[in-house]
Design a protein around this motif. Structure first.
Motif, mmCIF file in Angstrom:
data_model
loop_
_atom_site.group_PDB
_atom_site.id
_atom_site.type_symbol
_atom_site.label_atom_id
_atom_site.label_comp_id
_atom_site.label_asym_id
_atom_site.label_seq_id
_atom_site.Cartn_x
_atom_site.Cartn_y
_atom_site.Cartn_z
ATOM 1 N N LEU A 150 0.821 -1.210 0.000
ATOM 2 C CA LEU A 150 0.000 0.000 0.000
ATOM 3 C C LEU A 150 0.856 1.262 0.000
ATOM 4 N N LYS A 151 2.055 1.171 0.542
ATOM 5 C CA LYS A 151 2.923 2.340 0.666
ATOM 6 C C LYS A 151 3.769 2.482 -0.592
ATOM 7 N N VAL A 152 3.233 3.200 -1.556
ATOM 8 C CA VAL A 152 3.901 3.332 -2.848
ATOM 9 C C VAL A 152 3.753 4.764 -3.346
ATOM 10 N N ASP A 153 4.770 5.252 -4.020
ATOM 11 C CA ASP A 153 4.705 6.565 -4.661
ATOM 12 C C ASP A 153 3.946 6.404 -5.977
ATOM 13 N N LEU A 154 2.757 6.963 -6.049
ATOM 14 C CA LEU A 154 1.934 6.790 -7.244
ATOM 15 C C LEU A 154 2.521 7.483 -8.467
ATOM 16 N N ASN A 155 3.460 8.396 -8.254
ATOM 17 C CA ASN A 155 4.129 9.042 -9.385
ATOM 18 C C ASN A 155 5.152 8.119 -10.034
ATOM 19 N N ASP A 156 5.523 7.063 -9.317
ATOM 20 C CA ASP A 156 6.605 6.211 -9.795
ATOM 21 C C ASP A 156 6.235 4.732 -9.686
ATOM 22 N N ILE A 157 4.942 4.436 -9.767
ATOM 23 C CA ILE A 157 4.516 3.047 -9.624
ATOM 24 C C ILE A 157 4.757 2.288 -10.925
ATOM 25 N N ASN A 158 5.304 1.105 -10.812
ATOM 26 C CA ASN A 158 5.637 0.272 -11.965
ATOM 27 C C ASN A 158 4.457 -0.638 -12.302
ATOM 28 N N PRO A 159 3.897 -0.513 -13.519
ATOM 29 C CA PRO A 159 2.748 -1.355 -13.894
ATOM 30 C C PRO A 159 3.029 -2.850 -13.822
ATOM 31 N N GLN A 160 4.298 -3.237 -13.765
ATOM 32 C CA GLN A 160 4.650 -4.651 -13.679
ATOM 33 C C GLN A 160 4.871 -5.106 -12.236
ATOM 34 N N SER A 161 4.741 -4.196 -11.304
ATOM 35 C CA SER A 161 5.073 -4.509 -9.914
ATOM 36 C C SER A 161 3.895 -5.131 -9.173
ATOM 37 N N ASN A 162 4.225 -5.802 -8.052
ATOM 38 C CA ASN A 162 3.188 -6.350 -7.190
ATOM 39 C C ASN A 162 2.360 -5.228 -6.558
ATOM 40 N N ASN A 163 2.992 -4.085 -6.305
ATOM 41 C CA ASN A 163 2.262 -2.945 -5.755
ATOM 42 C C ASN A 163 1.112 -2.557 -6.672
ATOM 43 N N TYR A 164 1.432 -2.411 -7.951
ATOM 44 C CA TYR A 164 0.434 -2.007 -8.944
ATOM 45 C C TYR A 164 -0.676 -3.053 -9.038
ATOM 46 N N LYS A 165 -0.294 -4.331 -9.063
ATOM 47 C CA LYS A 165 -1.274 -5.411 -9.173
ATOM 48 C C LYS A 165 -2.232 -5.391 -7.994
ATOM 49 N N PHE A 166 -1.690 -5.199 -6.784
ATOM 50 C CA PHE A 166 -2.539 -5.190 -5.592
ATOM 51 C C PHE A 166 -3.461 -3.969 -5.582
ATOM 52 N N TRP A 167 -2.917 -2.805 -5.956
ATOM 53 C CA TRP A 167 -3.747 -1.598 -6.042
ATOM 54 C C TRP A 167 -4.894 -1.794 -7.036
ATOM 55 N N LYS A 168 -4.605 -2.425 -8.165
ATOM 56 C CA LYS A 168 -5.652 -2.643 -9.170
ATOM 57 C C LYS A 168 -6.760 -3.544 -8.624
ATOM 58 N N TYR A 169 -6.379 -4.586 -7.888
ATOM 59 C CA TYR A 169 -7.378 -5.467 -7.304
ATOM 60 C C TYR A 169 -8.220 -4.728 -6.272
ATOM 61 N N MET A 170 -7.581 -3.847 -5.497
ATOM 62 C CA MET A 170 -8.316 -3.070 -4.496
ATOM 63 C C MET A 170 -9.234 -2.045 -5.164
ATOM 64 N N LEU A 171 -8.709 -1.372 -6.193
ATOM 65 C CA LEU A 171 -9.470 -0.300 -6.845
ATOM 66 C C LEU A 171 -10.577 -0.812 -7.749
ATOM 67 N N MET A 172 -10.289 -1.860 -8.481
ATOM 68 C CA MET A 172 -11.210 -2.292 -9.538
ATOM 69 C C MET A 172 -11.532 -3.776 -9.429
ATOM 70 N N GLY A 173 -11.854 -4.212 -8.199
ATOM 71 C CA GLY A 173 -12.276 -5.592 -8.026
ATOM 72 C C GLY A 173 -13.535 -5.880 -8.827
ATOM 73 N N GLU A 174 -13.918 -7.119 -8.893
ATOM 74 C CA GLU A 174 -15.052 -7.519 -9.728
ATOM 75 C C GLU A 174 -16.353 -6.834 -9.312
ATOM 76 N N GLU A 175 -16.542 -6.612 -8.035
ATOM 77 C CA GLU A 175 -17.821 -6.071 -7.562
ATOM 78 C C GLU A 175 -17.686 -4.700 -6.899
ATOM 79 N N LYS A 176 -16.616 -4.473 -6.140
ATOM 80 C CA LYS A 176 -16.503 -3.264 -5.350
ATOM 81 C C LYS A 176 -15.091 -2.694 -5.413
#
Length: 203
Positions: A150-176
């Motif tokens: 969760l502690k990531v600089d959004l200006n420098d987040i790597n789309p291939q990183s686990n940080n990005y993957k986890f943020w995407k699941y939190m932000l755009m999960g299937e339902e909520k």
């Protein structure tokens, strides 16, 4: 409305020289003092000075940000008692979390699509975060692993990183969309950094 030279602190308070300088200056300052030294009262008197002398005229507001809710409510009450409800309504007192949430709720549409939460989201519990992590990576993490993502600089987040993957699941999960206050703070900071109109509205 009164002249700056006519203004005096309310409740018969006598200010020492450093406190006077803090109230009357137009510069950015840092006030350091121990618990119970009167920092909250100093801020309330500063707000009173700005309102009562017209240095902060309507429709402009004053924003105060505190770490704790009781501190935010305390300074709000003090200012209202000194300047009245009408002027006091222009004193906006929030916690850091509440202010960040206000920014995200109002201006989430200016975020890039891959960082944009749904307008209706939930504040996630630790157990929800653990379930989302397990769904994303296939195993149950320890608490530190979740916090680190969760502690990531959004200006420098790597789309291939686990940080990005986890943020995407939190932000755009299937339902909520699920957010933590850590995520909300980082999204709010990103909005302020990248949108001059939002920055101008609050700075």
């Amino acid at each position: 409305m009164m002249n700056k030279d006519q203004w005096k602190p309310s409740n018969g308070i006598v200010l020492e020289s450093n406190a006077k300088q803090a109230i009357f200056t137009n510069d950015n300052i840092l006030v350091q003092a121990g618990p119970g030294a009167g920092k909250t009262e100093l801020l309330a008197q500063k707000a009173s000075y700005l309102f009562q002398t017209g240095l902060c005229p309507a429709p402009f507001n004053i924003l105060a940000i505190s770490f704790k809710r009781d501190a935010a409510e305390n300074i709000k009450d003090r200012v209202s008692k000194r300047v009245g409800k009408e002027e006091g309504s222009r004193f906006i007192s929030k916690t850091f979390d509440a202010f960040a949430k206000l920014i995200v709720d109002r201006f989430y549409l200016v975020l890039p699509k891959d960082l944009r939460p749904r307008p209706q989201y939930e504040i996630s519990s630790n157990s929800t975060q653990t379930k989302i992590y397990e769904h994303a990576f296939g195993y149950v993490p320890d608490r530190n692993a979740v916090n680190d993502l969760l502690k990531v600089d959004l200006n420098d987040i790597n789309p291939q990183s686990n940080n990005y993957k986890f943020w995407k699941y939190m932000l755009m999960g299937e339902e909520k969309t699920y957010l933590t206050f850590e995520m909300i703070s980082r999204l709010a900071l990103y909005i302020i950094q990248h949108n001059k109109y939002v920055r101008h509205a609050w700075c």
